[in-house]
Write an enzyme that holds these catalytic residues in place. Structure first.
Site, PDB file in Angstrom:
ATOM      1  N   ASP A 187       3.030   2.411   7.200  1.00  0.00           N
ATOM      2  CA  ASP A 187       0.938   2.217   7.382  1.00  0.00           C
ATOM      3  C   ASP A 187       1.116   0.323   6.954  1.00  0.00           C
ATOM      4  O   ASP A 187       1.346   0.582   5.745  1.00  0.00           O
ATOM      5  CB  ASP A 187       0.456   2.647   6.777  1.00  0.00           C
ATOM      6  CG  ASP A 187      -0.932   3.243   6.716  1.00  0.00           C
ATOM      7  OD1 ASP A 187      -1.816   4.068   6.634  1.00  0.00           O
ATOM      8  OD2 ASP A 187      -1.238   2.968   8.467  1.00  0.00           O
ATOM      9  N   THR A 243      -0.515 -33.069  -1.649  1.00  0.00           N
ATOM     10  CA  THR A 243      -0.436 -33.446  -3.312  1.00  0.00           C
ATOM     11  C   THR A 243       0.135 -32.709  -3.980  1.00  0.00           C
ATOM     12  O   THR A 243      -0.512 -31.365  -4.162  1.00  0.00           O
ATOM     13  CB  THR A 243      -1.563 -34.331  -3.350  1.00  0.00           C
ATOM     14  OG1 THR A 243      -2.889 -34.608  -2.488  1.00  0.00           O
ATOM     15  CG2 THR A 243      -1.844 -35.580  -4.500  1.00  0.00           C
ATOM     16  N   ASP A 297       0.747  -1.150   0.131  1.00  0.00           N
ATOM     17  CA  ASP A 297       0.140  -0.189   0.051  1.00  0.00           C
ATOM     18  C   ASP A 297       0.867   1.172   0.044  1.00  0.00           C
ATOM     19  O   ASP A 297       0.459   2.084   0.931  1.00  0.00           O
ATOM     20  CB  ASP A 297      -1.305   0.347   1.223  1.00  0.00           C
ATOM     21  CG  ASP A 297      -2.008   1.044   1.383  1.00  0.00           C
ATOM     22  OD1 ASP A 297      -2.963   1.909   2.133  1.00  0.00           O
ATOM     23  OD2 ASP A 297      -2.316   1.754   0.311  1.00  0.00           O
ATOM     24  N   ASN A 306       1.544   7.355   2.800  1.00  0.00           N
ATOM     25  CA  ASN A 306       2.330   6.746   3.910  1.00  0.00           C
ATOM     26  C   ASN A 306       3.922   6.768   3.727  1.00  0.00           C
ATOM     27  O   ASN A 306       4.743   6.060   4.225  1.00  0.00           O
ATOM     28  CB  ASN A 306       1.880   5.391   3.287  1.00  0.00           C
ATOM     29  CG  ASN A 306       0.769   4.464   3.476  1.00  0.00           C
ATOM     30  OD1 ASN A 306       0.106   5.565   3.998  1.00  0.00           O
ATOM     31  ND2 ASN A 306       0.467   3.225   3.161  1.00  0.00           N
ATOM     32  N   LYS A 323       1.930   4.475  -1.072  1.00  0.00           N
ATOM     33  CA  LYS A 323       1.183   5.413  -1.830  1.00  0.00           C
ATOM     34  C   LYS A 323       2.107   7.072  -1.068  1.00  0.00           C
ATOM     35  O   LYS A 323       2.453   7.395   0.630  1.00  0.00           O
ATOM     36  CB  LYS A 323      -0.192   5.617  -1.753  1.00  0.00           C
ATOM     37  CG  LYS A 323      -0.603   5.699  -0.193  1.00  0.00           C
ATOM     38  CD  LYS A 323      -1.919   5.058  -0.514  1.00  0.00           C
ATOM     39  CE  LYS A 323      -2.758   5.337   1.102  1.00  0.00           C
ATOM     40  NZ  LYS A 323      -3.944   4.341   0.834  1.00  0.00           N
TER      41      LYS A 323
END
Ligand SMILES: Cc1n[nH]c(N)c1-c1cccs1
Length: 325
Positions: A163, A182, A142, A147, A144
């Site tokens: 953040d 498996t 996140d 932050n 941006k």
């Protein structure tokens, strides 16, 4: 507001140690207040996460706890440090370092666009912070401008990434569990780790490309006014617009970094490690400034390397140029 009766809703242990004052930020998860540590008068930031604010209880708890686990694990000069943590029935209180310069978002907005040298200094520090997260198997997810916090109101300042509540710790244990089942239905990349460390990390490289684009030009690369396609469509197509008037004074090398990060195919996208080796960042003056901001005590502050007459391996030299220790 907190100055009136709300103080009583604070954990007493928090009140005993800190005085909470005015709001300095708000986010989707709650608010951030300026606080003073009673014993030292040190200024700090207290992030208050209201558990009810999240759409579902499960997400709230998981996100906040993930954030707190991560905050307590990380230690890098460009990652926000957690000082303390408290919780009540309906809120988390995370005591964090105070960054007097506030959010990068407001700095870029107030300056229209950043000087290229300043953008390079900030971007280099973001790369070091995210490289550290990736080396510790953490994807931020996140990144941006809201932050990225600035330590002062000066252009030349330390930045810190914050953040983490969207972050994801790549649980190697989860991968081991998968591999014990498996194998016949598992895709090849699960075995080649591409699904946990290769592919996932690239999302942060894309966001760093958007962050650099915004710092250099002052506007977002994907915006509904640029095309009849939706922003989501523009992103999926990697259709970004460099408005000439805004990019005229930006160097070709800086544009090259943006273009190599905003690549749709994550396997073709430049990684954070590769970005740190890009020519645009081989700027000794910027590296020296960044190093003095990140490691203010200088070389002698670091634990002395064990004396050895073995020549320093080439890879070691490369690492030191990225500000890594
Ligand atoms: C956390 C933190 N430490 N120092 C500041 N300014 C913050 C803020 C985050 C979000 C708004 S303010």
């Amino acid at each position: 507001n907190l100055m009136s009766d709300d103080q009583s809703s604070l954990p007493t242990a928090l009140q005993d140690k800190y005085v909470l004052t005015r709001r300095i930020g708000t986010g989707v998860c709650g608010e951030v207040r300026l606080a003073f540590e009673r014993s030292t008068c040190r200024k700090l930031a207290v992030k208050i996460i209201n558990k009810k604010n999240f759409q579902s209880e499960g997400t709230a708890t998981r996100n906040a706890e993930t954030e707190i686990q991560i905050l307590q694990r990380v230690d890098h000069p460009c990652l926000i440090k957690t000082e303390d943590f408290y919780q009540t029935e309906d809120s988390y209180y995370i005591v964090l370092e105070l960054m007097e310069g506030g959010e990068l978002f407001h700095r870029v907005k107030s300056q229209q666009q950043l000087n290229e040298g300043v953008a390079k200094l900030y971007f280099y520090q973001m790369l070091c912070a995210v490289q550290y997260l990736h080396r510790n198997g953490i994807i931020h997810r996140d990144l941006k401008p809201e932050n990225i916090l600035l330590s002062s109101n000066e252009d030349t300042c330390l930045i810190k990434v914050t953040d983490f509540n969207q972050s994801r710790i790549l649980e190697e244990a989860a991968l081991m569990r998968t591999l014990c089942g498996t194998p016949s239905y598992l895709a090849p990349e699960v075995f080649t780790h591409a699904s946990t460390t290769g592919y996932g990390l690239a999302v942060d490289a894309w966001s760093l490309g958007v962050l650099l684009f915004v710092c250099l030009s002052g506007y977002a690369p994907f915006h509904e006014s640029f095309s009849e396609n939706s922003v989501k469509e523009q992103i999926i197509r990697g259709e970004f617009t460099m408005v000439p008037s805004k990019w005229r004074r930006v160097s070709n090398q800086a544009k090259d970094v943006v273009r190599k990060l905003l690549v749709v195919d994550p396997t073709q996208r430049m990684s954070v490690d590769e970005a740190l080796q890009h020519p645009w960042l081989q700027d000794q003056q910027m590296l020296q400034t960044a190093r003095s901001l990140m490691y203010p005590e200088g070389e002698d502050a670091l634990p002395a390397a064990a004396p050895s007459d073995a020549p320093v391996a080439a890879s070691m030299e490369v690492e030191s140029s990225t500000g890594e220790r």
